[in-house]
Enzyme design. Structure first.
Site, PDB file in Angstrom:
ATOM      1  N   HIS A 236      -0.693  -0.696  -2.326  1.00 46.02           N
ATOM      2  CA  HIS A 236       0.138   0.153  -1.464  1.00 46.02           C
ATOM      3  C   HIS A 236      -0.684   1.042  -0.551  1.00 46.02           C
ATOM      4  O   HIS A 236      -1.755   1.519  -0.902  1.00 46.02           O
ATOM      5  CB  HIS A 236       1.130   0.981  -2.293  1.00 46.02           C
ATOM      6  N   ASN A 237      -0.139   1.211   0.674  1.00 41.89           N
ATOM      7  CA  ASN A 237      -0.695   2.100   1.684  1.00 41.89           C
ATOM      8  C   ASN A 237      -2.050   1.667   2.232  1.00 41.89           C
ATOM      9  O   ASN A 237      -2.741   2.446   2.883  1.00 41.89           O
ATOM     10  CB  ASN A 237      -0.782   3.541   1.166  1.00 41.89           C
TER      11      ASN A 237
END
Length: 340
Positions: A236-237
């Protein structure tokens, strides 16, 4: 099949030899025969030109005199070969239309092809000439740009964005939850909702069984022209810059930013919250544990060796701290010796 002069008219380059030679496919120097177009991308294989049975070859300017075969001279023979191969092997797109077993909760353009057993949830927006293969799932409010193709069993979770002219290979999963948990004092885990998206740019290719997790709060972003191999994990991210290529089995931990035009070798690992500059090459098997701020080639692995040699060498590694301490002690003793 195409004549050599037709190829040059489409793709450029300088033609030496008979322009009317017909080629039907591309092949390697060793395997090429009549009707084949071979290529020399590396001068270390130049000796193979002498025995090559191809009808024509693609060579660089410094190799133009190494053969008497009809030849196309170009600055980058490997890229030229790739473009010729595209001409001879165009995508085999299925006809437009919805298979009777597909479940589609939105209106799609007439140019779209949706295969058997696929599902598209409400709110999704599908562009022109999109191909969605069998067994795919497109979640609610997903956006897929014009000309993109999903091969069999691709899953795109809700809210994610796929750009134009992308290719997602079988089993790819876009937008699953990132690995976000907070730990209680007793050791149990509390899930952190992953409310961001995955946003993929234009002309991106995602390999088979590659997974790209949605952002925890902000989005996970894959730039334009990025090429991802099979079985990659992107957490994620993560943000990956334009035209970066990542080879198979790479793991990229959360909140890492990778610059543009980077190349990440197979089985490399990148820990979280790092920044990697533009134009960085990470060699295969390297573990990146700190940010890389300057362009260049970075390697952190050991060459293969026999097990017995590895055991002996590792035994020495275990004593490096002691050896360093002993050397420091010896240096201090030498410093106290009066040179007179």
């Amino acid at each position: 099949m195409l004549r050599l002069d037709e190829l040059v008219a489409r793709l450029g380059g300088d033609l030496l030899g008979d322009p009317a030679v017909i080629v039907r496919r591309v092949a390697t120097l060793d395997q090429a025969g009549e009707g084949d177009l071979a290529f020399l991308a590396n001068r270390k294989y130049a000796s193979r030109l002498g025995d090559c049975q191809a009808s024509a070859v693609i060579v660089a300017p410094d190799a133009r005199e190494l053969t008497t075969l009809p030849r196309i001279v170009t600055a980058d023979p490997y890229v030229y070969f790739a473009r010729v191969a595209q001409l001879f092997s165009p995508p085999d797109n299925p006809p437009a239309g919805l298979h009777q077993t597909a479940v589609v909760d939105v209106s799609v353009p007439a140019s779209v092809s949706i295969g058997p057993g696929s599902t598209i949830e409400a709110g999704a927006r599908i562009g022109e000439n999109v191909v969605i293969g069998p067994g795919c799932h497109v979640g609610r409010d997903v956006v897929i740009g014009d000309g993109s193709r999903l091969h069999a069993a691709v899953t795109i979770y809700h809210g994610c964005v796929i750009g134009r002219d992308c290719v997602l290979h079988a089993g790819a999963v876009i937008g699953a939850d990132g690995f976000g948990f907070a730990r209680e004092r007793d050791g149990s885990w509390v899930k952190i909702p992953q409310t961001g998206r995955v946003v993929i740019g234009d002309d991106v290719e995602v390999g088979a069984n590659t997974t790209i997790d949605r952002g925890a709060l902000d989005d996970t972003v894959i730039g334009n022209g990025v090429k991802l191999d099979n079985q990659i994990q992107i957490a994620h991210n993560v943000r990956i810059g334009d035209k970066t290529a990542v080879a198979g089995c790479v793991g990229i931990a959360g909140s890492t930013t990778i610059g543009a035009r980077c190349m990440i070798g197979g089985q490399a690992g990148i820990i979280g919250h790092l920044v990697i500059a533009d134009d960085v090459v990470v060699s295969a098997g390297t573990l990146v544990t700190k940010s890389i701020r300057r362009a260049g080639v970075y390697t952190g692995n050991l060459p293969v060796q026999s097990h017995l040699d590895w055991v002996k060498n590792f035994a020495h590694l275990r004593h490096l701290d002691d050896m360093a301490a002993r050397i420091r002690a010896l240096e201090q003793r030498l410093d106290k010796i009066d040179p007179a």
